[in-house]
Motif scaffolding. Sequence first.
Motif, PDB file in Angstrom:
ATOM      1  N   ARG A   1       0.845  -1.185   0.000  1.00  0.00           N
ATOM      2  CA  ARG A   1       0.000   0.000   0.000  1.00  0.00           C
ATOM      3  C   ARG A   1       0.885   1.241   0.000  1.00  0.00           C
ATOM      4  N   LYS A   2       0.498   2.234  -0.796  1.00  0.00           N
ATOM      5  CA  LYS A   2       1.243   3.485  -0.837  1.00  0.00           C
ATOM      6  C   LYS A   2       1.003   4.244   0.469  1.00  0.00           C
ATOM      7  N   PRO A   3       2.072   4.765   1.072  1.00  0.00           N
ATOM      8  CA  PRO A   3       1.896   5.534   2.316  1.00  0.00           C
ATOM      9  C   PRO A   3       0.942   6.695   2.079  1.00  0.00           C
ATOM     10  N   SER A   4       0.067   6.939   3.066  1.00  0.00           N
ATOM     11  CA  SER A   4      -0.954   7.964   2.870  1.00  0.00           C
ATOM     12  C   SER A   4      -0.744   9.209   3.728  1.00  0.00           C
ATOM     13  N   SER A   5       0.195   9.171   4.654  1.00  0.00           N
ATOM     14  CA  SER A   5       0.431  10.347   5.493  1.00  0.00           C
ATOM     15  C   SER A   5       1.922  10.654   5.521  1.00  0.00           C
ATOM     16  N   ILE A   6       2.247  11.852   5.927  1.00  0.00           N
ATOM     17  CA  ILE A   6       3.654  12.253   6.010  1.00  0.00           C
ATOM     18  C   ILE A   6       4.401  11.372   7.008  1.00  0.00           C
ATOM     19  N   LYS A   7       3.733  10.952   8.088  1.00  0.00           N
ATOM     20  CA  LYS A   7       4.367  10.052   9.059  1.00  0.00           C
ATOM     21  C   LYS A   7       4.689   8.710   8.424  1.00  0.00           C
ATOM     22  N   GLU A   8       3.770   8.194   7.603  1.00  0.00           N
ATOM     23  CA  GLU A   8       4.017   6.913   6.936  1.00  0.00           C
ATOM     24  C   GLU A   8       5.126   7.026   5.903  1.00  0.00           C
ATOM     25  N   ILE A   9       5.140   8.124   5.159  1.00  0.00           N
ATOM     26  CA  ILE A   9       6.201   8.341   4.161  1.00  0.00           C
ATOM     27  C   ILE A   9       7.550   8.420   4.856  1.00  0.00           C
ATOM     28  N   PHE A  10       7.628   9.211   5.918  1.00  0.00           N
ATOM     29  CA  PHE A  10       8.879   9.356   6.650  1.00  0.00           C
ATOM     30  C   PHE A  10       9.336   8.008   7.210  1.00  0.00           C
ATOM     31  N   GLY A  11       8.420   7.285   7.837  1.00  0.00           N
ATOM     32  CA  GLY A  11       8.773   5.993   8.421  1.00  0.00           C
ATOM     33  C   GLY A  11       9.276   5.006   7.382  1.00  0.00           C
ATOM     34  N   LEU A  12       8.607   4.958   6.242  1.00  0.00           N
ATOM     35  CA  LEU A  12       9.027   4.064   5.166  1.00  0.00           C
ATOM     36  C   LEU A  12      10.410   4.450   4.641  1.00  0.00           C
ATOM     37  N   CYS A  13      10.624   5.741   4.440  1.00  0.00           N
ATOM     38  CA  CYS A  13      11.917   6.202   3.940  1.00  0.00           C
ATOM     39  C   CYS A  13      13.040   5.893   4.928  1.00  0.00           C
ATOM     40  N   VAL A  14      12.786   6.102   6.216  1.00  0.00           N
ATOM     41  CA  VAL A  14      13.792   5.783   7.232  1.00  0.00           C
ATOM     42  C   VAL A  14      14.110   4.290   7.170  1.00  0.00           C
ATOM     43  N   ARG A  15      13.074   3.461   7.151  1.00  0.00           N
ATOM     44  CA  ARG A  15      13.283   2.014   7.121  1.00  0.00           C
ATOM     45  C   ARG A  15      14.061   1.589   5.877  1.00  0.00           C
ATOM     46  N   LEU A  16      13.642   2.077   4.699  1.00  0.00           N
ATOM     47  CA  LEU A  16      14.320   1.689   3.460  1.00  0.00           C
ATOM     48  C   LEU A  16      15.788   2.093   3.472  1.00  0.00           C
ATOM     49  N   GLU A  17      16.070   3.310   3.922  1.00  0.00           N
ATOM     50  CA  GLU A  17      17.455   3.777   3.938  1.00  0.00           C
ATOM     51  C   GLU A  17      18.269   3.028   4.983  1.00  0.00           C
ATOM     52  N   ARG A  18      17.682   2.788   6.150  1.00  0.00           N
ATOM     53  CA  ARG A  18      18.389   2.057   7.206  1.00  0.00           C
ATOM     54  C   ARG A  18      18.748   0.655   6.734  1.00  0.00           C
ATOM     55  N   VAL A  19      17.782  -0.033   6.126  1.00  0.00           N
ATOM     56  CA  VAL A  19      18.016  -1.391   5.637  1.00  0.00           C
ATOM     57  C   VAL A  19      19.025  -1.371   4.487  1.00  0.00           C
ATOM     58  N   ARG A  20      18.900  -0.384   3.607  1.00  0.00           N
ATOM     59  CA  ARG A  20      19.845  -0.266   2.478  1.00  0.00           C
ATOM     60  C   ARG A  20      21.276  -0.187   2.983  1.00  0.00           C
ATOM     61  N   GLN A  21      21.448   0.485   4.118  1.00  0.00           N
ATOM     62  CA  GLN A  21      22.780   0.647   4.687  1.00  0.00           C
ATOM     63  C   GLN A  21      23.188  -0.517   5.589  1.00  0.00           C
ATOM     64  N   GLY A  22      22.307  -1.498   5.753  1.00  0.00           N
ATOM     65  CA  GLY A  22      22.633  -2.652   6.575  1.00  0.00           C
ATOM     66  C   GLY A  22      22.669  -2.344   8.064  1.00  0.00           C
ATOM     67  N   MET A  23      21.878  -1.377   8.475  1.00  0.00           N
ATOM     68  CA  MET A  23      21.878  -0.925   9.865  1.00  0.00           C
ATOM     69  C   MET A  23      20.640  -1.468  10.581  1.00  0.00           C
ATOM     70  N   SER A  24      20.805  -1.885  11.825  1.00  0.00           N
ATOM     71  CA  SER A  24      19.669  -2.344  12.618  1.00  0.00           C
ATOM     72  C   SER A  24      18.965  -1.139  13.249  1.00  0.00           C
ATOM     73  N   GLN A  25      17.749  -1.378  13.721  1.00  0.00           N
ATOM     74  CA  GLN A  25      17.034  -0.328  14.444  1.00  0.00           C
ATOM     75  C   GLN A  25      17.811   0.057  15.698  1.00  0.00           C
ATOM     76  N   GLU A  26      18.402  -0.906  16.349  1.00  0.00           N
ATOM     77  CA  GLU A  26      19.178  -0.625  17.557  1.00  0.00           C
ATOM     78  C   GLU A  26      20.388   0.261  17.239  1.00  0.00           C
ATOM     79  N   GLN A  27      21.078  -0.025  16.145  1.00  0.00           N
ATOM     80  CA  GLN A  27      22.237   0.790  15.763  1.00  0.00           C
ATOM     81  C   GLN A  27      21.816   2.224  15.452  1.00  0.00           C
TER      82      GLN A  27
END
Length: 82
Positions: free
Chosen positions: A5-31
């Motif tokens: 589903r396409k993100p529908s709010s700015i919070k969802e867009i931001f969260g998705l972008c953070v997750r995608l970039e974090r994973v792209r860099q091989g970083m855990s949520q804890e890191q």
Amino acid sequence: MPTPRKPSSIKEIFGLCVRLERVRQGMSQEQLGQLIGRDQAYVSQVESAKRTATLESVGRIAEALRVRPADLLDENLGRPSP
């Protein structure tokens, strides 16, 4: 596999972008949490749009991921260009 589903709010867009970039860099949520002075639960809540990041937090997250804050608000991140 269902189409995400396409993100529908700015919070969802931001969260998705953070997750995608974090994973792209091989970083855990804890890191990421350690780099921004927060815990893993905070990062999880931001990524799932259950928590709104302050502008200060947006800046710290962008700095930790070595991207511009605007990059974390790009609703087309991770999608092929037309």
